[in-house]
Design an enzyme around this catalytic site. Structure first.
Site, PDB file in Angstrom:
ATOM      1  CG  HIS A 205      -0.865   0.305   2.623  1.00  0.00           C
ATOM      2  ND1 HIS A 205       0.179  -0.169   3.934  1.00  0.00           N
ATOM      3  CD2 HIS A 205      -0.336   1.535   3.408  1.00  0.00           C
ATOM      4  CE1 HIS A 205       1.022  -0.020   4.099  1.00  0.00           C
ATOM      5  NE2 HIS A 205       0.701   1.204   3.926  1.00  0.00           N
TER       6      HIS A 205
HETATM    7  C1  UD1 Z   1      -2.382   5.896   5.096  1.00  0.00           C
HETATM    8  C2  UD1 Z   1      -0.800   6.606   6.232  1.00  0.00           C
HETATM    9  C3  UD1 Z   1      -0.270   5.285   5.771  1.00  0.00           C
HETATM   10  C4  UD1 Z   1      -0.416   4.223   6.773  1.00  0.00           C
HETATM   11  C5  UD1 Z   1      -1.684   3.692   6.138  1.00  0.00           C
HETATM   12  C6  UD1 Z   1      -1.997   2.290   7.144  1.00  0.00           C
HETATM   13  C7  UD1 Z   1      -0.379   8.881   5.550  1.00  0.00           C
HETATM   14  C8  UD1 Z   1       0.477   9.607   4.608  1.00  0.00           C
HETATM   15  N1  UD1 Z   1      -0.276   7.504   5.094  1.00  0.00           N
HETATM   16  O1  UD1 Z   1      -1.890   5.696   3.701  1.00  0.00           O
HETATM   17  O2  UD1 Z   1       1.168   5.680   6.849  1.00  0.00           O
HETATM   18  O3  UD1 Z   1       1.046   3.138   6.661  1.00  0.00           O
HETATM   19  O4  UD1 Z   1      -2.611   4.426   5.981  1.00  0.00           O
HETATM   20  O5  UD1 Z   1      -2.981   1.942   5.888  1.00  0.00           O
HETATM   21  O6  UD1 Z   1      -1.407   9.035   6.486  1.00  0.00           O
HETATM   22  N2  UD1 Z   1      -9.236   5.535   1.239  1.00  0.00           N
HETATM   23  C9  UD1 Z   1     -10.162   4.382   1.355  1.00  0.00           C
HETATM   24  N3  UD1 Z   1     -11.277   3.959   1.957  1.00  0.00           N
HETATM   25  C10 UD1 Z   1     -10.393   4.093   2.928  1.00  0.00           C
HETATM   26  C11 UD1 Z   1      -9.468   4.608   3.647  1.00  0.00           C
HETATM   27  C12 UD1 Z   1      -8.397   5.100   2.363  1.00  0.00           C
HETATM   28  O7  UD1 Z   1     -11.046   4.300  -0.395  1.00  0.00           O
HETATM   29  O8  UD1 Z   1     -10.500   3.474   3.919  1.00  0.00           O
HETATM   30  C13 UD1 Z   1      -8.906   5.691   0.181  1.00  0.00           C
HETATM   31  C14 UD1 Z   1      -8.488   7.019   0.262  1.00  0.00           C
HETATM   32  O9  UD1 Z   1      -9.205   7.518  -0.375  1.00  0.00           O
HETATM   33  C15 UD1 Z   1      -6.919   7.253  -0.331  1.00  0.00           C
HETATM   34  C16 UD1 Z   1      -6.531   6.367  -0.342  1.00  0.00           C
HETATM   35  O10 UD1 Z   1      -7.012   5.422  -0.417  1.00  0.00           O
HETATM   36  O11 UD1 Z   1      -7.449   7.774  -2.189  1.00  0.00           O
HETATM   37  C17 UD1 Z   1      -5.261   6.788   0.491  1.00  0.00           C
HETATM   38  O12 UD1 Z   1      -5.707   6.378   1.800  1.00  0.00           O
HETATM   39  P1  UD1 Z   1      -5.150   7.619   2.952  1.00  0.00           P
HETATM   40  O13 UD1 Z   1      -5.502   7.966   4.069  1.00  0.00           O
HETATM   41  O14 UD1 Z   1      -4.121   9.022   2.133  1.00  0.00           O
HETATM   42  O15 UD1 Z   1      -3.573   6.925   2.600  1.00  0.00           O
HETATM   43  P2  UD1 Z   1      -2.812   5.210   2.586  1.00  0.00           P
HETATM   44  O16 UD1 Z   1      -2.234   4.712   1.040  1.00  0.00           O
HETATM   45  O17 UD1 Z   1      -4.156   5.038   3.417  1.00  0.00           O
END
Ligand code: UD1
Length: 360
Positions: A205
């Site tokens: 991820h």
């Molecule tokens: C975040 C953390 C990372 C951690 C990870 C754990 C930051 C910069 N990164 O990364 O350090 O290892 O969480 O999982 O804070 N999304 C969904 N549904 C959800 C959650 C996310 O669709 O429930 C989508 C978001 O809309 C986004 C993408 O996934 O487009 C990434 O989510 P984001 O929270 O930005 O960062 P992670 O990659 O989850």
């Protein structure tokens, strides 16, 4: 004592499960604030249910977005929360945008900050997590370092005079607490038709792997090759699902068994029974070690260097599908040296007591 805890992303729910329990046990009032960074049921609420974490006092509903926008929205809402509740401590975990947003807000309001997982470093400032860690440590009043390596990193950055407690790793507390329950209740092996010590559990991820097409192809191409001889099960993070789809790769790796994001107990069971764990997650590297399962980390660096030194983990950067596959297959059947670097499973109690004492 009143503690305002900020959580937002999946690994933080796991960590908060242990510390919240210890805070309640010593009679501390905890205001649990969920930023809403993770919001799908299987990325968020499922963990609250399964790990018996008290429902958040407040869910800010921030959701996804670019770093600046996401962090900014979190800070605006967190400022209101801290002003309203006026806590003795703001408690933050790990290295996500939720962590840094909570820390910056508290620093500006002169509310003491305690950071769990202080001092971890990859020394790669291109990782958003590294920026979040450095900023958070430098505005914190109390640093909970999981290991001696983390303490050394803090000293080397000039933070040697900030009160620091070697707490051990709260994820170890949680793994021990739920081990028996995972054995009893998880049906993950049956559901995905897996045999013990004869499959790879993979998670991917990190932005450095998902947002770079060459790296994405090397990692998934490698896992797909492995799966020709050893089953590979891969619970798919929404970020990665979206990257595969955007690049037209969502059907390109047919040998891999993709699943929805899994709950904590199913992950614990798969971590225990896997022959090899292949991951770019920080937490999963340690969780593999807690289950005595060897791990290949699909990155160029790791913050958890004890795992490399003891032989439980090896780094395999996403160079090519062939090299990724070879690293994973050749790790099957290996073990590392016994190691106690992550404490004895009482990190949460150490943290709760230290917050109490430092406040007094
Ligand atoms: C975040 C953390 C990372 C951690 C990870 C754990 C930051 C910069 N990164 O990364 O350090 O290892 O969480 O999982 O804070 N999304 C969904 N549904 C959800 C959650 C996310 O669709 O429930 C989508 C978001 O809309 C986004 C993408 O996934 O487009 C990434 O989510 P984001 O929270 O930005 O960062 P992670 O990659 O989850």
């Amino acid at each position: 004592m009143k503690v305002l805890t900020v959580v937002g992303a999946r690994p933080q729910f796991v960590k908060a499960a242990a510390v919240s329990r210890a805070l309640v046990a010593q009679g501390t009032t905890e205001i649990l604030v969920h930023t809403g960074q993770h919001y799908d049921d299987n990325m968020s609420e499922a963990f609250f249910r399964e790990l018996n974490i008290p429902a958040p006092t407040l869910n800010l509903g921030i959701g996804g977005g670019n770093h600046g926008a996401q962090t900014g929205r979190m800070m605006q809402a967190l400022e209101d929360a801290v002003l309203q509740h006026n806590p003795d401590w703001v408690l933050v975990y790990g290295d996500t945008n939720s962590t840094m947003a909570g820390a910056l807000v508290a620093a500006k309001l002169h509310t003491p900050i305690a950071h769990v997982e202080a001092g971890l470093r990859s020394f790669d400032r291109k990782m958003p997590e590294e920026v979040n860690r450095v900023v958070t440590d430098h505005v914190s009043s109390l640093l909970f370092a999981p290991t001696q390596v983390a303490v050394n990193n803090l000293k080397n950055e000039g933070l040697g005079n900030v009160p620091t407690v070697i707490s051990g790793d709260v994820m170890y507390d949680v793994a021990l607490h739920y081990a028996a329950q995972a054995d009893e209740t998880s049906r993950a092996l049956q559901t995905y038709n897996l045999n013990t010590k004869n499959f790879v559990l993979a998670t991917v991820h990190r932005a450095e792997n998902t947002d770079n097409l060459e790296n994405l192809n090397a990692v998934f191409g490698g896992l797909n090759q492995v799966a020709q001889s050893l089953p590979v099960v891969l619970p798919l993070h929404p970020r990665t699902a979206s990257a595969l789809k955007t690049n037209g790769l969502d059907k390109a790796f047919p040998n891999i068994t993709f699943t929805e994001p899994l709950g904590y107990l199913d992950m614990l069971s798969l971590l225990k029974h896997a022959a090899v764990v292949a991951t770019d997650s920080g937490g999963v590297q340690k969780e593999a070690f807690f289950q005595s399962t060897p791990c290949v980390t699909l990155r160029t660096t790791t913050e958890w260097t004890e795992l490399l030194d003891s032989g439980w983990n090896r780094l395999q950067p996403p160079t090519s599908p062939q090299e990724v596959a070879l690293a994973i297959l050749s790790t099957k059947g290996t073990t590392g040296q016994p190691m106690q670097a992550y404490g004895t499973g009482n990190a949460a109690t150490i943290i709760a007591q230290a917050l109490n004492e430092a406040k007094a």
